[in-house]
Structure formats: C-alpha cells, structure tokens
Design an enzyme around this catalytic site. Sequence first.
Site, PDB file in Angstrom:
ATOM      1  N   ARG A 164      -4.366 -38.080 100.241  1.00 28.39           N
ATOM      2  CA  ARG A 164      -3.625 -37.661  99.050  1.00 28.39           C
ATOM      3  C   ARG A 164      -2.985 -36.307  99.220  1.00 28.39           C
ATOM      4  NH1 ARG A 164      -5.306 -40.919  94.578  1.00 28.39           N
ATOM      5  NH2 ARG A 164      -3.702 -39.768  93.474  1.00 28.39           N
ATOM      6  N   PRO A 189     -15.247 -32.575  75.513  1.00 28.48           N
ATOM      7  CA  PRO A 189     -16.421 -32.662  76.355  1.00 28.48           C
ATOM      8  C   PRO A 189     -16.148 -33.296  77.712  1.00 28.48           C
ATOM      9  CG  PRO A 189     -16.458 -34.397  74.732  1.00 28.48           C
ATOM     10  CD  PRO A 189     -15.097 -33.823  74.747  1.00 28.48           C
ATOM     11  N   GLU A 190     -16.886 -32.845  78.689  1.00 29.11           N
ATOM     12  CA  GLU A 190     -16.879 -33.451  80.013  1.00 29.11           C
ATOM     13  C   GLU A 190     -18.236 -34.137  80.186  1.00 29.11           C
ATOM     14  OE1 GLU A 190     -15.473 -30.668  82.993  1.00 29.11           O
ATOM     15  OE2 GLU A 190     -14.562 -29.425  81.459  1.00 29.11           O
ATOM     16  N   ARG A 231      -8.200 -32.975  66.514  1.00 30.02           N
ATOM     17  CA  ARG A 231      -6.887 -33.305  67.077  1.00 30.02           C
ATOM     18  C   ARG A 231      -6.599 -34.803  67.100  1.00 30.02           C
ATOM     19  NH1 ARG A 231      -6.139 -29.689  72.362  1.00 30.02           N
ATOM     20  NH2 ARG A 231      -4.051 -30.552  72.276  1.00 30.02           N
TER      21      ARG A 231
END
Length: 275
Positions: free
Chosen positions: A155, A2-3, A112
């Site tokens: 960056r 999930p995000e 997992r």
Amino acid sequence: MPELPEVETVRRHLLPQLANRRIEKARFLDQRALPFMPKEDAADVLSGRTILDIQRVGKYLLFRLDEQMLMVIHLRMTGRLYVLTRRTPPDARYSAWIQFDHGTGLCFQDTRRFGTIYIGDRQQLMNIPGLANLGPDPTNDDWTGQCLLRQIQKRRAPIKSLLLNQTIVAGIGNIYADESLFCAGIHPLRMGMELTAKECDQLARCIKNILHDAIAFEGTTFRDFRLGYDQSGSFQERLQVYGRTGESCRQCSGPITKLKIAGRSSHYCSVCQPK
DNA sequence: GAGAGCCTGGCG
DNA sequence: CGCCAGGCTCTC
C-alpha cells in the site's frame, strides 16, 4: 467518539445490567439512527425480545437477542449508551429509548447524530457496509505483526491512514493510531510499503499493549465519552502525543507536532518518530 | 488514495 | 465568525 477501548468499556458496563433483560418496548425518536428500517418496524421487532449477550466486533456493539435476532449499534463520534434505573419518560434528546422490565431503560444519545442502529438476523446484518468486510480485531491473539505486514506491504498510503482503515485492522481510531505510532517510533507519514517486518512486529505489539492498557483504564474521556451517565475513563492522563500539540515529548522533551493526514489531525514527536 | 459530506456544539 | 471534534461512506 469511541474507539475499541471505549466501546469495550461500554460493553463491559452494560452487559451485567442488561443480560437476560426482556424488552418491554422500544421507542426510536430519530429515524436517522436507523438507516435501514422504519422506526416503527424496529420498535415492533424489539418488543418482547430478551438480551442474551453483548459482544463487540471492532467498534460495533452486537446485542444478541432471542429468536436469532441481533441489534448492532455503532456510536460513531458522539454516541452514548447508558442505563437509567428509574422509569424516566423518553426525552427529545434521545435518539432511541429501550424500556426493560423492572423499570430499567437503555438510552442512546447522540449529539452529532452519526450513530447507527441496525436490527436483523445475522444474514441481514452482513449487508451493513463496514461490518461485512471488517478486518481482524487486534486484541485477538492470532493477530500479529505478520498479519499487519501482509495487509500493508503493497500500500502506497501513509501508515496513519492504513491504521484508520477498518478493513485492515478493526477498532483503531485517531487517538490510538497516534499513540501506537509513537510507541513504535514510526512517523505517521511513512508509507505502508516502506515498513519492514520488524517495524510491523513492533507496531503490532504497541497496538496490543496500548489497547490493553486503555481498556484497563476504562478508555479515554475528552468530551463525549462517558461510562453510564457521568463516569469517565482515565486513559487521557496517559496519552503521549494525542492532543499534546506544542507540549514536550515525555521521552525526549522535543515538541509534539500536529499534521493533517487523510483529513484527520495526527500528533507525533519528530525526534522519536523520524521520517 | 484524497476530499466532501453527514451533523451539532464548543472554543478562540 | 471560522475551525475543530474518539467515524465512516460515497464520489472522483
């Protein structure tokens, strides 16, 4: 799995069922879910505590308990949390099981086994790698394109990797990074330092809109994400690029391309998102 | 900043 | 069998 939108969906789903519930006993069946605490200790600490509130920070769920204690859960890729209303014996498939009064149980299932649970007071939990230096939540009104610009303007890394970096902005994962970049018309390999202030504004607006809509549709369900035992979110029907490799772009009908960036597959439209 | 590693299961 | 998966941490 999930995000931000899926974690927020889980939070909204659990809160009304668990608020003010007292924990009768907890059982942790897999020590790997508790990286910083022996499972017997965790069970002891939780026993007798009451859940006062459930909050979300980035992809972390914070269960606020009485006695100033907190339980923090990160679902990682395949973690699932659901409430069972009947008294069911703990099953070997569960990493953790929390039994409440009135027969309700909360179980944590994680194929997992990357998911993690931390228990402690606020001070102790600041030692959790990831929580201590978590970036701002993009759903917050004071997070803007300017904040994004400031974080990425020096960056030299693809914008896709920067969006996945939880210290820059918290909660975005592989699906919503790809969807946001498509919405903003930005190629995932563009370097952070190349993006203009205008592009950062556009990207930040897209991120907010997409996360907002995804929450409204209760997240994206592909394989593991489930609300409760078997309900699904429906944002997958609205995805523009993620998982659509080879299909045609809904904007320009060009092909959706897949590319590996920072070890993650990235989906984009080479016409709508020029380099 | 890039890559391996942590795990298990589903798919081709 | 090898490859892939909504994440993150540690090492080089």
